[in-house]
Design an enzyme around this catalytic site. Structure first.
Site, PDB file in Angstrom:
ATOM      1  N   GLU A  85       0.812  -1.215   0.000  1.00 23.23           N
ATOM      2  CA  GLU A  85       0.000   0.000   0.000  1.00 23.23           C
ATOM      3  C   GLU A  85       0.852   1.275   0.000  1.00 23.23           C
ATOM      4  O   GLU A  85       0.330   2.381   0.182  1.00 23.23           O
ATOM      5  CB  GLU A  85      -0.950  -0.007   1.199  1.00 23.23           C
ATOM      6  CG  GLU A  85      -1.977  -1.125   1.101  1.00 23.23           C
ATOM      7  CD  GLU A  85      -3.010  -1.041   2.205  1.00 23.23           C
ATOM      8  OE1 GLU A  85      -4.078  -0.463   1.952  1.00 23.23           O
ATOM      9  OE2 GLU A  85      -2.759  -1.557   3.301  1.00 23.23           O
TER      10      GLU A  85
ATOM     11  N   SER B 162      -5.651  -3.422   0.806  1.00 19.16           N
ATOM     12  CA  SER B 162      -5.751  -3.092  -0.618  1.00 19.16           C
ATOM     13  C   SER B 162      -5.900  -4.335  -1.500  1.00 19.16           C
ATOM     14  O   SER B 162      -5.573  -4.303  -2.677  1.00 19.16           O
ATOM     15  CB  SER B 162      -4.546  -2.272  -1.095  1.00 19.16           C
ATOM     16  OG  SER B 162      -4.643  -0.963  -0.615  1.00 19.16           O
TER      17      SER B 162
ATOM     18  N   TYR C  80      -8.114   0.859  -7.475  1.00 15.54           N
ATOM     19  CA  TYR C  80      -7.274   1.993  -7.842  1.00 15.54           C
ATOM     20  C   TYR C  80      -7.268   2.352  -9.325  1.00 15.54           C
ATOM     21  O   TYR C  80      -6.494   3.204  -9.746  1.00 15.54           O
ATOM     22  CB  TYR C  80      -5.848   1.760  -7.322  1.00 15.54           C
ATOM     23  CG  TYR C  80      -5.845   1.558  -5.833  1.00 15.54           C
ATOM     24  CD1 TYR C  80      -6.315   2.565  -4.985  1.00 15.54           C
ATOM     25  CD2 TYR C  80      -5.432   0.364  -5.259  1.00 15.54           C
ATOM     26  CE1 TYR C  80      -6.355   2.387  -3.616  1.00 15.54           C
ATOM     27  CE2 TYR C  80      -5.471   0.177  -3.884  1.00 15.54           C
ATOM     28  CZ  TYR C  80      -5.926   1.201  -3.076  1.00 15.54           C
ATOM     29  OH  TYR C  80      -5.968   1.016  -1.718  1.00 15.54           O
TER      30      TYR C  80
ATOM     31  N   ARG D  36     -12.731   2.941   9.056  1.00 13.67           N
ATOM     32  CA  ARG D  36     -13.743   2.546   8.056  1.00 13.67           C
ATOM     33  C   ARG D  36     -14.022   1.056   8.152  1.00 13.67           C
ATOM     34  O   ARG D  36     -13.108   0.238   8.117  1.00 13.67           O
ATOM     35  CB  ARG D  36     -13.255   2.903   6.659  1.00 13.67           C
ATOM     36  CG  ARG D  36     -14.373   3.253   5.679  1.00 13.67           C
ATOM     37  CD  ARG D  36     -13.877   3.254   4.243  1.00 13.67           C
ATOM     38  NE  ARG D  36     -13.667   1.889   3.818  1.00 13.67           N
ATOM     39  CZ  ARG D  36     -12.609   1.472   3.129  1.00 13.67           C
ATOM     40  NH1 ARG D  36     -11.660   2.301   2.769  1.00 13.67           N
ATOM     41  NH2 ARG D  36     -12.503   0.207   2.796  1.00 13.67           N
TER      42      ARG D  36
ATOM     43  N   ASP E 104     -15.814  -2.404   6.792  1.00 11.75           N
ATOM     44  CA  ASP E 104     -16.275  -3.045   5.549  1.00 11.75           C
ATOM     45  C   ASP E 104     -17.213  -4.211   5.852  1.00 11.75           C
ATOM     46  O   ASP E 104     -16.921  -5.024   6.742  1.00 11.75           O
ATOM     47  CB  ASP E 104     -15.076  -3.614   4.765  1.00 11.75           C
ATOM     48  CG  ASP E 104     -14.150  -2.546   4.197  1.00 11.75           C
ATOM     49  OD1 ASP E 104     -14.519  -1.357   4.214  1.00 11.75           O
ATOM     50  OD2 ASP E 104     -13.059  -2.914   3.720  1.00 11.75           O
TER      51      ASP E 104
ATOM     52  N   GLU F 297     -13.830  -6.399   7.813  1.00  5.09           N
ATOM     53  CA  GLU F 297     -12.615  -5.846   8.431  1.00  5.09           C
ATOM     54  C   GLU F 297     -12.839  -4.390   8.775  1.00  5.09           C
ATOM     55  O   GLU F 297     -13.785  -3.755   8.314  1.00  5.09           O
ATOM     56  CB  GLU F 297     -11.433  -5.956   7.462  1.00  5.09           C
ATOM     57  CG  GLU F 297     -11.659  -5.163   6.183  1.00  5.09           C
ATOM     58  CD  GLU F 297     -10.376  -4.587   5.590  1.00  5.09           C
ATOM     59  OE1 GLU F 297      -9.311  -4.711   6.209  1.00  5.09           O
ATOM     60  OE2 GLU F 297     -10.476  -3.964   4.519  1.00  5.09           O
TER      61      GLU F 297
ATOM     62  N   ASN G 208     -10.576  -0.705   8.820  1.00  7.39           N
ATOM     63  CA  ASN G 208      -9.354  -0.016   8.412  1.00  7.39           C
ATOM     64  C   ASN G 208      -9.142   1.166   9.353  1.00  7.39           C
ATOM     65  O   ASN G 208      -9.932   2.111   9.342  1.00  7.39           O
ATOM     66  CB  ASN G 208      -9.495   0.484   6.977  1.00  7.39           C
ATOM     67  CG  ASN G 208      -9.781  -0.654   6.015  1.00  7.39           C
ATOM     68  OD1 ASN G 208      -8.899  -1.435   5.689  1.00  7.39           O
ATOM     69  ND2 ASN G 208     -11.032  -0.776   5.583  1.00  7.39           N
TER      70      ASN G 208
ATOM     71  N   GLY H 253      -7.944   4.928   3.322  1.00  7.65           N
ATOM     72  CA  GLY H 253      -7.410   5.733   2.218  1.00  7.65           C
ATOM     73  C   GLY H 253      -7.923   7.163   2.247  1.00  7.65           C
ATOM     74  O   GLY H 253      -9.103   7.407   2.483  1.00  7.65           O
TER      75      GLY H 253
HETATM   76  N1  ADP Z   1     -15.850 -13.223   2.749  1.00  7.92           N
HETATM   77  C1  ADP Z   1     -16.032 -12.445   1.680  1.00  7.92           C
HETATM   78  N2  ADP Z   1     -17.156 -12.553   0.944  1.00  7.92           N
HETATM   79  C2  ADP Z   1     -17.347 -11.765  -0.148  1.00  7.92           C
HETATM   80  N3  ADP Z   1     -16.461 -10.851  -0.583  1.00  7.92           N
HETATM   81  C3  ADP Z   1     -15.311 -10.686   0.121  1.00  7.92           C
HETATM   82  C4  ADP Z   1     -15.049 -11.468   1.290  1.00  7.92           C
HETATM   83  N4  ADP Z   1     -13.847 -11.108   1.758  1.00  7.92           N
HETATM   84  C5  ADP Z   1     -13.382 -10.142   0.952  1.00  7.92           C
HETATM   85  N5  ADP Z   1     -14.239  -9.893  -0.052  1.00  7.92           N
HETATM   86  C6  ADP Z   1     -14.010  -8.938  -1.163  1.00  7.92           C
HETATM   87  O1  ADP Z   1     -12.628  -8.603  -1.187  1.00  7.92           O
HETATM   88  C7  ADP Z   1     -12.403  -7.214  -0.867  1.00  7.92           C
HETATM   89  C8  ADP Z   1     -11.191  -7.036   0.031  1.00  7.92           C
HETATM   90  O2  ADP Z   1     -11.370  -7.740   1.254  1.00  7.92           O
HETATM   91  P1  ADP Z   1     -11.027  -7.131   2.665  1.00  7.92           P
HETATM   92  O3  ADP Z   1     -11.217  -8.196   3.685  1.00  7.92           O
HETATM   93  O4  ADP Z   1     -11.787  -5.877   2.875  1.00  7.92           O
HETATM   94  O5  ADP Z   1      -9.437  -6.852   2.574  1.00  7.92           O
HETATM   95  P2  ADP Z   1      -8.555  -5.559   2.294  1.00  7.92           P
HETATM   96  O6  ADP Z   1      -7.885  -5.276   3.585  1.00  7.92           O
HETATM   97  O7  ADP Z   1      -7.581  -5.964   1.251  1.00  7.92           O
HETATM   98  O8  ADP Z   1      -9.476  -4.448   1.863  1.00  7.92           O
HETATM   99  C9  ADP Z   1     -13.686  -6.767  -0.223  1.00  7.92           C
HETATM  100  O9  ADP Z   1     -13.833  -5.376  -0.397  1.00  7.92           O
HETATM  101  C10 ADP Z   1     -14.717  -7.615  -0.963  1.00  7.92           C
HETATM  102  O10 ADP Z   1     -14.975  -7.100  -2.261  1.00  7.92           O
HETATM  103 MG    MG Z   2     -11.246  -3.809   2.761  1.00  6.12          MG
END
Ligand code: ADP
Ligand code: MG
Length: 325
Positions: free
Chosen positions: A14, A163, A233, A272, A274, A286, A288, A292
């Site tokens: 990142e 990311s 990105y 933030r 998610d 997760e 953050n 960003g």
């Molecule tokens: N268990 C899940 N089910 C559906 N989509 C997921 C799942 N885990 C991650 N994703 C997809 O992958 C993206 C990145 O995952 P995330 O856990 O937020 O990691 P990062 O820290 O890289 O953002 C999410 O924004 C979503 O689009």
């Molecule tokens: Mg994420």
């Protein structure tokens, strides 16, 4: 006039995004109140650049020796996504020096950065999160029995990542070994997580003037299979819609859960959260703790929708860090 060190860069995938976040924060800092210094932290090189010259940070007290003056900082604006700014390492250093900073403390940062451990704590508070298996490089044995413990499709991600670097969506058992290898290239730990089909919503929360404020919810609609690095990105590869086009009660529920989590995890600054939303349920993915802040990032869109300028956000985060270090 207060001296503000804006730290950016870091040692993860990142890095580039963090530099863009830091540059944007620097540009948007209110010069009537603060004197900003953008400092790039990368490995053991901690550098402030001015007029084509490089000045290394004095790590003994986090200060700068510039021609004719010794600059000490009143506060650090943390714009490092990933290590060492989002996982508590930098926080520990700054705590020991007694310098306040704009993000969560050591404990909250470290917990939030470890996706598996954070999911464990969040689940204990009764908030749903997709079923998952936490793998360590040292414990190879667990990998052979993986398919007994997780259903496919699933996500394979570096446990301490961001990311979407090193992450894959796996739709057949044969795809698991290469996906694990890719994720283990980024991290010593890997999270294998059940795939949840639904809409992706994200909500940021901050504390300002003593109040915890949830911002308008954003819906992420990726043109890729998921919200991967490219979708995040590359212009036009994902729509980040603020306010999210969902019924008001769904947005309200998202803001409520996010505010609850912000308080339960003892977050500071802006964080933030998610989620995947499906059948009226929110699944936490997760949080953050250094989201960003580039001109094209999600948080600035939420801030605009909330009715604040980017500069106002920077001021609020700095003031909060100083008042309640
Ligand atoms: N268990 C899940 N089910 C559906 N989509 C997921 C799942 N885990 C991650 N994703 C997809 O992958 C993206 C990145 O995952 P995330 O856990 O937020 O990691 P990062 O820290 O890289 O953002 C999410 O924004 C979503 O689009
Ligand atoms: Mg994420």
């Amino acid at each position: 006039m207060m001296n503000v060190a804006i730290v950016a860069g870091g040692d993860s995938g990142e890095y580039t995004i963090s530099m863009l976040s830091g540059e944007q924060v620097e540009q948007q800092t209110d010069r009537n109140r603060y004197q900003p210094f953008l400092i790039e932290i990368r490995g053991d090189s901690w550098i402030y650049r001015k007029a084509g010259k490089e000045f290394p940070v004095d790590k003994n007290d986090f200060s700068l020796h510039l021609p004719g003056k010794h600059v000490r900082f009143d506060v650090v604006f943390n714009a490092i996504h990933g290590t060492p700014g989002e996982n508590g390492k930098l926080q520990g250093y700054l705590d020991m020096l007694g310098i306040p900073y704009t993000s969560s403390d050591v404990m909250t940062s470290a917990l939030a950065f470890n996706k598996a451990f954070c999911k464990g704590v969040v689940a204990r508070y009764g908030i749903l999160t997709p079923h998952s298996v936490h793998l360590f490089r040292r414990q190879k044995d667990k990998i052979s029995t993986l398919t007994d413990r997780i259903s496919i499709p699933c996500f394979v991600k570096p446990n301490n990542g961001g990311s979407s670097v090193g992450m894959s969506k796996v739709t057949s058992a044969g795809q698991l070994p290469p996906a694990l290898e890719l994720a283990f290239r980024e991290d010593e730990e890997v999270l294998v997580e059940e795939y949840i089909e639904g809409r992706e919503l994200t909500c940021a929360v901050l504390r300002t003037e003593g109040e915890v404020v949830p911002l308008p919810v954003c819906e992420i609609v990726s043109k890729k299979e998921f919200f991967d690095y490219e979708a995040k990105y590359t212009q036009g590869m994902a729509d980040e819609i603020v306010p999210a086009p969902v019924p008001p009660e769904v947005a309200e529920e998202c803001r409520r859960i996010s505010t609850t989590l912000y308080n339960l995890l003892n977050c500071r600054g802006i964080a933030r959260f998610d989620y995947i939303h499906t059948r009226d349920k929110f699944y936490f993915l997760e949080v953050n703790t250094v989201p960003g802040l580039t001109a094209a990032s999600i948080v600035p869109k939420m801030i605009r929708e909330h009715g604040w300028s980017y500069t106002e956000l920077v001021t609020r985060l700095i003031e909060e860090a100083i008042i309640a270090p």
